[in-house]
Design a protein around this motif. Sequence first.
Motif, PDB file in Angstrom:
ATOM      1  N   SER A   1       0.834  -1.203   0.000  1.00 32.05           N
ATOM      2  CA  SER A   1       0.000   0.000   0.000  1.00 32.05           C
ATOM      3  C   SER A   1       0.869   1.254   0.000  1.00 32.05           C
ATOM      4  CB  SER A   1      -0.909  -0.011   1.227  1.00 32.05           C
ATOM      5  OG  SER A   1      -1.561   1.232   1.370  1.00 32.05           O
ATOM      6  N   LYS A   2       0.715   2.081  -1.018  1.00 33.04           N
ATOM      7  CA  LYS A   2       1.528   3.296  -1.112  1.00 33.04           C
ATOM      8  C   LYS A   2       1.171   4.316  -0.026  1.00 33.04           C
ATOM      9  CE  LYS A   2       2.950   4.632  -5.252  1.00 33.04           C
ATOM     10  NZ  LYS A   2       2.999   5.233  -6.609  1.00 33.04           N
ATOM     11  N   PRO A   3      -0.113   4.579   0.248  1.00 31.70           N
ATOM     12  CA  PRO A   3      -0.425   5.545   1.322  1.00 31.70           C
ATOM     13  C   PRO A   3      -0.002   5.070   2.716  1.00 31.70           C
ATOM     14  CG  PRO A   3      -2.313   5.240  -0.135  1.00 31.70           C
ATOM     15  CD  PRO A   3      -1.328   4.178  -0.476  1.00 31.70           C
ATOM     16  N   TYR A   4       0.033   3.750   2.935  1.00 28.92           N
ATOM     17  CA  TYR A   4       0.351   3.195   4.266  1.00 28.92           C
ATOM     18  C   TYR A   4       1.854   2.978   4.456  1.00 28.92           C
ATOM     19  CZ  TYR A   4       0.491  -0.477   7.913  1.00 28.92           C
ATOM     20  OH  TYR A   4       0.777  -1.228   9.020  1.00 28.92           O
ATOM     21  N   ALA A   5       2.646   3.143   3.385  1.00 24.19           N
ATOM     22  CA  ALA A   5       4.063   2.769   3.420  1.00 24.19           C
ATOM     23  C   ALA A   5       4.805   3.424   4.577  1.00 24.19           C
ATOM     24  CB  ALA A   5       4.726   3.164   2.092  1.00 24.19           C
ATOM     25  N   PHE A   6       5.533   2.610   5.332  1.00 22.82           N
ATOM     26  CA  PHE A   6       6.403   3.045   6.438  1.00 22.82           C
ATOM     27  C   PHE A   6       5.644   3.725   7.579  1.00 22.82           C
ATOM     28  CE2 PHE A   6       8.980   3.618   2.439  1.00 22.82           C
ATOM     29  CZ  PHE A   6       9.597   2.382   2.515  1.00 22.82           C
ATOM     30  N   HIS A   7       4.338   3.483   7.683  1.00 18.36           N
ATOM     31  CA  HIS A   7       3.547   4.109   8.748  1.00 18.36           C
ATOM     32  C   HIS A   7       3.534   3.289  10.035  1.00 18.36           C
ATOM     33  CE1 HIS A   7       2.230   7.132   5.973  1.00 18.36           C
ATOM     34  NE2 HIS A   7       1.327   7.620   6.788  1.00 18.36           N
ATOM     35  N   ALA A   8       3.431   1.961   9.904  1.00 21.43           N
ATOM     36  CA  ALA A   8       3.278   1.136  11.111  1.00 21.43           C
ATOM     37  C   ALA A   8       3.605  -0.308  10.799  1.00 21.43           C
ATOM     38  CB  ALA A   8       1.850   1.243  11.648  1.00 21.43           C
ATOM     39  N   ARG A   9       3.829  -1.083  11.841  1.00 24.99           N
ATOM     40  CA  ARG A   9       3.981  -2.528  11.739  1.00 24.99           C
ATOM     41  C   ARG A   9       2.699  -3.175  12.263  1.00 24.99           C
ATOM     42  NH1 ARG A   9       7.652  -4.174   8.147  1.00 24.99           N
ATOM     43  NH2 ARG A   9       9.819  -3.742   8.709  1.00 24.99           N
ATOM     44  N   PRO A  10       2.338  -4.358  11.754  1.00 21.57           N
ATOM     45  CA  PRO A  10       1.047  -4.956  12.135  1.00 21.57           C
ATOM     46  C   PRO A  10       0.903  -5.227  13.627  1.00 21.57           C
ATOM     47  CG  PRO A  10       2.390  -6.500  10.834  1.00 21.57           C
ATOM     48  CD  PRO A  10       3.029  -5.160  10.713  1.00 21.57           C
ATOM     49  N   TRP A  11       2.033  -5.541  14.299  1.00 17.27           N
ATOM     50  CA  TRP A  11       1.924  -5.859  15.725  1.00 17.27           C
ATOM     51  C   TRP A  11       1.720  -4.618  16.591  1.00 17.27           C
ATOM     52  CZ3 TRP A  11       6.279  -7.105  12.766  1.00 17.27           C
ATOM     53  CH2 TRP A  11       7.384  -6.252  12.900  1.00 17.27           C
ATOM     54  N   GLU A  12       1.832  -3.419  16.001  1.00 19.37           N
ATOM     55  CA  GLU A  12       1.591  -2.182  16.757  1.00 19.37           C
ATOM     56  C   GLU A  12       0.110  -1.791  16.770  1.00 19.37           C
ATOM     57  OE1 GLU A  12       5.341   0.653  15.938  1.00 19.37           O
ATOM     58  OE2 GLU A  12       4.123   0.288  14.172  1.00 19.37           O
ATOM     59  N   LEU A  13      -0.679  -2.421  15.930  1.00 19.20           N
ATOM     60  CA  LEU A  13      -2.027  -1.925  15.649  1.00 19.20           C
ATOM     61  C   LEU A  13      -3.098  -2.649  16.442  1.00 19.20           C
ATOM     62  CD1 LEU A  13      -1.666  -1.695  11.766  1.00 19.20           C
ATOM     63  CD2 LEU A  13      -1.296   0.116  13.441  1.00 19.20           C
TER      64      LEU A  13
ATOM     65  N   SER B   1     -19.753  -3.804   3.118  1.00 15.44           N
ATOM     66  CA  SER B   1     -18.652  -4.774   3.138  1.00 15.44           C
ATOM     67  C   SER B   1     -18.086  -4.937   4.546  1.00 15.44           C
ATOM     68  CB  SER B   1     -17.528  -4.313   2.194  1.00 15.44           C
ATOM     69  OG  SER B   1     -18.009  -4.189   0.872  1.00 15.44           O
ATOM     70  N   ALA B   2     -17.660  -6.162   4.850  1.00 15.81           N
ATOM     71  CA  ALA B   2     -17.041  -6.439   6.152  1.00 15.81           C
ATOM     72  C   ALA B   2     -15.591  -5.974   6.120  1.00 15.81           C
ATOM     73  CB  ALA B   2     -17.114  -7.934   6.458  1.00 15.81           C
ATOM     74  N   ILE B   3     -15.202  -5.147   7.089  1.00 13.44           N
ATOM     75  CA  ILE B   3     -13.848  -4.591   7.104  1.00 13.44           C
ATOM     76  C   ILE B   3     -13.212  -4.758   8.481  1.00 13.44           C
ATOM     77  CG2 ILE B   3     -14.278  -2.890   5.300  1.00 13.44           C
ATOM     78  CD1 ILE B   3     -14.570  -0.763   7.520  1.00 13.44           C
ATOM     79  N   ARG B   4     -11.910  -4.563   8.522  1.00 11.55           N
ATOM     80  CA  ARG B   4     -11.172  -4.509   9.777  1.00 11.55           C
ATOM     81  C   ARG B   4     -10.448  -3.176   9.817  1.00 11.55           C
ATOM     82  NH1 ARG B   4      -6.238  -8.354  10.353  1.00 11.55           N
ATOM     83  NH2 ARG B   4      -4.993  -6.471  10.138  1.00 11.55           N
ATOM     84  N   VAL B   5     -10.683  -2.407  10.867  1.00 10.43           N
ATOM     85  CA  VAL B   5     -10.055  -1.100  11.023  1.00 10.43           C
ATOM     86  C   VAL B   5      -8.851  -1.259  11.947  1.00 10.43           C
ATOM     87  CG1 VAL B   5     -10.377   1.292  11.746  1.00 10.43           C
ATOM     88  CG2 VAL B   5     -12.287   0.038  10.724  1.00 10.43           C
ATOM     89  N   ASP B   6      -7.670  -0.960  11.430  1.00 11.26           N
ATOM     90  CA  ASP B   6      -6.443  -1.042  12.226  1.00 11.26           C
ATOM     91  C   ASP B   6      -6.058   0.359  12.689  1.00 11.26           C
ATOM     92  OD1 ASP B   6      -6.475  -3.682  11.664  1.00 11.26           O
ATOM     93  OD2 ASP B   6      -4.610  -3.748  10.532  1.00 11.26           O
ATOM     94  N   SER B   7      -5.896   0.523  13.993  1.00 12.15           N
ATOM     95  CA  SER B   7      -5.623   1.847  14.543  1.00 12.15           C
ATOM     96  C   SER B   7      -4.445   1.793  15.504  1.00 12.15           C
ATOM     97  CB  SER B   7      -6.863   2.377  15.268  1.00 12.15           C
ATOM     98  OG  SER B   7      -7.249   1.484  16.302  1.00 12.15           O
ATOM     99  N   ARG B   8      -3.827   2.961  15.711  1.00  5.95           N
ATOM    100  CA  ARG B   8      -2.762   3.109  16.703  1.00  5.95           C
ATOM    101  C   ARG B   8      -3.048   4.389  17.469  1.00  5.95           C
ATOM    102  NH1 ARG B   8       3.068   3.385  14.303  1.00  5.95           N
ATOM    103  NH2 ARG B   8       2.316   5.444  13.688  1.00  5.95           N
ATOM    104  N   GLY B   9      -3.295   4.251  18.771  1.00  2.48           N
ATOM    105  CA  GLY B   9      -3.686   5.418  19.558  1.00  2.48           C
ATOM    106  C   GLY B   9      -5.051   5.905  19.104  1.00  2.48           C
ATOM    107  N   ARG B  10      -5.130   7.185  18.733  1.00  3.02           N
ATOM    108  CA  ARG B  10      -6.395   7.773  18.282  1.00  3.02           C
ATOM    109  C   ARG B  10      -6.443   7.935  16.766  1.00  3.02           C
ATOM    110  NH1 ARG B  10      -8.840  11.723  22.745  1.00  3.02           N
ATOM    111  NH2 ARG B  10     -10.368  11.867  21.091  1.00  3.02           N
ATOM    112  N   GLU B  11      -5.602   7.186  16.072  1.00  2.00           N
ATOM    113  CA  GLU B  11      -5.466   7.379  14.630  1.00  2.00           C
ATOM    114  C   GLU B  11      -5.723   6.079  13.879  1.00  2.00           C
ATOM    115  OE1 GLU B  11      -2.118   9.401  11.653  1.00  2.00           O
ATOM    116  OE2 GLU B  11      -1.665   9.027  13.759  1.00  2.00           O
ATOM    117  N   VAL B  12      -6.580   6.140  12.866  1.00  2.00           N
ATOM    118  CA  VAL B  12      -6.795   4.990  11.987  1.00  2.00           C
ATOM    119  C   VAL B  12      -5.630   4.920  11.010  1.00  2.00           C
ATOM    120  CG1 VAL B  12      -8.267   4.005  10.193  1.00  2.00           C
ATOM    121  CG2 VAL B  12      -9.306   5.077  12.186  1.00  2.00           C
ATOM    122  N   MET B  13      -4.971   3.758  10.960  1.00  2.00           N
ATOM    123  CA  MET B  13      -3.775   3.605  10.133  1.00  2.00           C
ATOM    124  C   MET B  13      -4.058   2.926   8.798  1.00  2.00           C
ATOM    125  SD  MET B  13      -1.663   5.059  12.106  1.00  2.00           S
ATOM    126  CE  MET B  13      -0.148   4.815  11.229  1.00  2.00           C
TER     127      MET B  13
END
Length: 700
Positions: A212-224, A238-250
């Motif tokens: 994912s170009k917009p997500y590049a270098f933003h986070a690792r999966p185990w942080e979310l 559609s069924a989705i999964r929202v991955d977030s870190r703190g108060r921010e959707v990643m």
Amino acid sequence: MASIKVDGQLVEVPDYYTLMQAAEAAGAEIPRFCYHERLSVAGNCRMCLVEVKGGPPKPQASCAMSVKDLRPGPNGEPPEMFTNTPMVKKAREGVMEFLLINHPLDCPICDQGGECDLQDQAMAYGVSGSRFHENKRAVEDKYMGALIKTSMNRCIHCTRCVRFTTEVAGISELGLLGRGEDAEITPYLERALTSELQGNVIDLCPVGALTSKPYAFHARPWELNKTESIDVMDAVGSAIRVDSRGREVMRILPRINEAINEEWISDKTRFVWDGLKSQRLDRPYVRKGGKLQPASWDEALSAVAARIKKAGNKVGAIAGDLSAVEEMYALKALLTSIGSGMTDVRPAMSGIDPSMPRSAYLFNPTIAGIEEADAILIIGSNPRREAAVLNARIRKTWRAKNVPIAVIGEQADLTYSYQYLGEGFESLAELAAGKGSFAEVLSKAQRPLVIVGEGAVSNAQLGKQVGRDVIALAVKLATGATVAEGWNGFAMLHNAASRVGGMDIGFVPHAGGVCSADQIALAGKGELDVLFLLGADEYDTSAMGKAFVVYIGSHGDRGAHRADVILPGAAYTEKSGTYVNTEGRVQVASRAVFPPGDAKEDWAIIRALSGALGKPLAFNSLTQLRAAIYAEFPHLARVDQVAPGSVGDVAKLAKAAIKTKSAAFASPVTDFYLSNPIARASATMAECAQLATGLQQAAE
């Protein structure tokens, strides 16, 4: 059914199963890179090797061999296969060694790190070292647009991306060129891909070649933190999964739901998350001296309450595309307490009448039911733009059964071939009268599917009668004499997540109320004093005259610019809300993060406003609010279930007298990437829209 022994265990499976599927039915795990159950078999990676008793003295690719291809034993014993013999183990180690010859050792910086099939399988099936010490092959990275980042040195030529874009997305823009070590996956002319589903190749890629170009270098999966939720970018749910870190959707990823989206999501669903951070309303505003000024909650609520008391029952409310059932129910209760029935969740001049049965505004065959259709007619809709995942289901049915498809309305590339019947009502009337070759197809169909878009039932220029006549003729075509018993082929395709839920709870004109278009007209004449916009931005705000406009929403879009008071609400990832998708399936979106600043959940704002008015609503918590909703509308308590509409009720609509002579149909979604406030706040969606416009102009 056929019998087969897997590692000594006898199982019965359908004879068309591959050896890989048979092994999984027996509980044996087989590694794979190129095989995917929703794509054609390629047999490229050779990682799924197994040993077959009585077969050639070499491992066999289990993805490309069927159970019926195996020979029984000399005395009729069931065929046998082994997934864990020394031969298989050695073969897999060899294949893994080959795959890693050219693969760069860049796991520490690869965005796929932690979610990489190659990483996992190298650990499980590989060896500790390599016998190859030559220089690694280098491949130039490819440009695929604003969404997909490429690192083609990592590519193992599994061709999942090529097969997905060709078979599911319906675009022939990716392929494999060259042979041997010169082979490369490339978009040919190296320009942006044009599919609304292209982001799914990121999930399909078993290595880090496509990320994912917009997500590049933003986070690792185990942080979310991972939250299971529902998408509201369209009415499919559609069924989705929202991955977030703190108060921010990643990031946002798909979840498997066979009944709705299988395992795909549209690019707007996947990449709109950066719009959740931009142009946010995070504090109340009150217009003073012609300018919006920051205010406290008490000041803002008091200003609204004072105007409502002065207006009496001259108060209206329009719900936007992303509104949940809870806030619509609360707002309807608030207006009822002051004697107003002016509520509406429908687009301007909608032909869907509140008196119509529920089956008149549902996608009755269900989304999964598309695969049962034997003839499809699309009226006034561009499903590729309005519901990209549903359009992929239509394409899947067309590829599997060569089902005949016809379109009345906009002539567009829908990724499958169809018969174009005309652009408007005249063509529909001729078809309903039995004229033309497709009329004959429909007359013989046992499971006809008639998809009616909002572009056909909502006509701002010609009025509501056009929509009612379209519904009547569509029902007539969907309920012919040859239709199988129990089949309801009338399918209303909405493009807003709030639409069905709002109509289910009666957020439509009642008790003397008028529709959204008439509310705006009354406001322009000075006959409606207060107008609530519940996240409603897709309406003509310039026509609201001097009415006192109260905007409850999450983004500073059109409605907020016109507002006299802004009450900041929560986006769909920041609240627990009930939605009903276009087929009538009740779904619940879960809160992944908290709203920014002073913003609050929409139902809580309306409850606080009722207290400021001196007419407090009868609930103080989300639990109490939902209890009230479920008591009045019991079907909304049955989450992930569809309360079907009656075939008999919808069939009665076909008897209506037709008054319309002529009307052109056009899809209400003119730009797939910029269809709602969150998408318009997204820099990624803006770039995609710009690229799409450029490609379209180049094609013309």
